[in-house]
Design an enzyme around this catalytic site. Structure first.
Site, PDB file in Angstrom:
ATOM      1  CE  LYS A  37      -3.566  -2.472   2.041  1.00  9.21           C
ATOM      2  NZ  LYS A  37      -4.605  -2.761   3.267  1.00  9.21           N
ATOM      3  CG  ASP A  39      -6.845  -3.700   0.672  1.00  5.59           C
ATOM      4  OD1 ASP A  39      -7.194  -2.520   0.541  1.00  5.59           O
ATOM      5  OD2 ASP A  39      -6.342  -4.198   1.421  1.00  5.59           O
TER       6      ASP A  39
END
Length: 415
Positions: free
Chosen positions: A228, A303
């Site tokens: 991320k 996600d």
């Protein structure tokens, strides 16, 4: 008073906290009570947020303090013909977005890909990573730890794989910075995106490292994973699925459907996506791959924060002289070859948001809900579909820029 109103009053009086409501009522009543609390506090109405099409308990593993849903419009682009290692045939691509003109653009790209005979796609590398950081005394101990890891790989495999019936530890790569040692574990997580699987398995392996060496675990994630966040290591080594899609489009198809030429698209791609991105210091050398990645992530329950890595992509374009087009096409110039390579696309078809009812239906559109046969094939197919969608998006936007139709297209669509 309704049960929800009574619970909301108890929260306002300080008897209960929002997260404790699920212990006193079913998930839907608890969600209603939270809405009442928030509506009162914010002096607003959450009536639309409270209208959702599945039981709230279906989302218990996906969110805490649920009070409703945010609905994002869902559309499809295509159909598009895909020749993949795991995906094949003609399919619609589900995309969820609030950006007007995106679906129209990707749809135009899909139509052009199909007119060219379809796009090819292949997953070239697969593996979810987790990289803990250990503290050692000095570089001598660091070298000793690296040697131990190399000589005792079997112990690490046994420890990691004891935590999962699906995951497989593929390799462990050490990195040393002074007295910090990072071990980048890479796993085959089959049809799961696999971040939780990799984390749990790595923790078990770290227990072995600490028990057998003088190293001290500082953090289970040392940011060399890298999750991320933009990271060059993911661009080079990959994370999740590394997937490429490409197509060769006959010159006459480019000219008739896209109102430009292979030469103009190729030059534009070099000056914009390659040189321009390099000058900007970008990790993504593409036009707007993130648009398709984000829209398909939202649609299929991925996600969404991992769009950061998913947009780590390079678009290439070249003119192929004497290509696959007609004799007239070859005489007037070559065909267009276009590719998109996504280095770190982290996707799955089981677990996480894929279990939500609407996201499950989007996976059904692609025919890849749940585990594949063989294991991992459904997640591979999803990666290939996303890559083809990104290819369609790149083709359409580059063509709009090359033909100078970008602003007029948005104006025509009222965006």
């Amino acid at each position: 008073m309704t049960d929800a109103a009574i619970l909301a009053e108890r929260v306002r009086e300080g008897e209960l906290r929002l997260h404790e409501l699920d212990d006193h009522a079913d998930a839907d009543v608890a969600a209603t009570a939270r809405r009442l609390v928030v509506e009162s506090q914010a002096d607003t109405s959450l009536a639309t947020v409270g209208e959702y099409g599945f039981p709230a308990d279906r989302a218990e593993s996906n969110i805490e303090n649920m009070l409703g849903t945010v609905q994002v419009p869902l559309g499809v682009a295509g159909p598009v013909t895909v020749d993949g290692g795991a995906a094949s045939g003609e399919t619609y691509l589900p995309l969820a977005t609030t950006e007007g003109a995106l679906l129209a653009s990707v749809n135009r790209g899909c139509s052009t890909l199909s007119a060219a005979g379809g796009a090819s796609a292949r997953v070239l590398k697969s593996g979810m990573t987790r990289a803990p950081v250990f503290r050692v005394a000095d570089v001598v101990e660091a070298e000793a730890l690296v040697s131990w890891v190399r000589d005792n790989r079997g112990e690490l495999v046994d420890a990691a794989e004891s935590t999962t019936s699906h995951g497989e530890l593929l390799d462990v790569t050490p990195y040393v910075v002074g007295n910090s040692v990072y071990l980048r574990f890479r796993y085959d997580t089959k049809d799961a995106m696999g971040m939780n699987m990799a984390t749990i398995a790595t923790e078990a392996a770290c227990d072995v490292v600490e028990g057998e060496t003088g190293a001290d675990l500082v953090a289970l994630s040392g940011n060399l994973c890298t999750d991320k966040k933009p990271a060059a290591i993911n661009a080079v080594e990959g994370r999740g699925r590394s997937v490429t899609a490409d197509v060769t489009i006959p010159r006459e198809v480019v000219e008739e459907r896209l109102h430009t030429t292979p030469e103009d698209i190729s030059e534009l791609n070099t000056r914009k996506n390659l040189v321009g991105s390099a000058k900007a210091g970008s990790l993504g050398f593409n036009a707007h791959v993130a648009n398709v990645v984000a829209a398909m992530f939202l649609a299929t329950g991925q996600d969404e924060a991992q769009v950061v890595e998913g947009a780590n992509a390079i678009t290439t374009a070249e003119v192929r002289e004497g290509g696959s087009g007609s004799a007239d096409s070859a005489a007037s110039g070559g065909d267009l070859y276009l590719s998109v390579s996504l280095a770190s696309l982290e996707v799955g078809t089981v677990g996480g948001g894929t279990k939500l009812p609407t996201q499950s239906e989007a996976l059904d559109v692609l025919g890849i809900r749940g585990g594949g046969d063989p294991p991992g094939s459904n997640a591979d197919a999803l990666a290939e579909y996303i890559a083809v969608g990104a290819l369609a998006g790149e083709l359409s936007l580059l063509s709009a820029l090359a033909s100078r139709h970008l602003s007029s297209a948005h104006a025509d669509l009222g965006r």
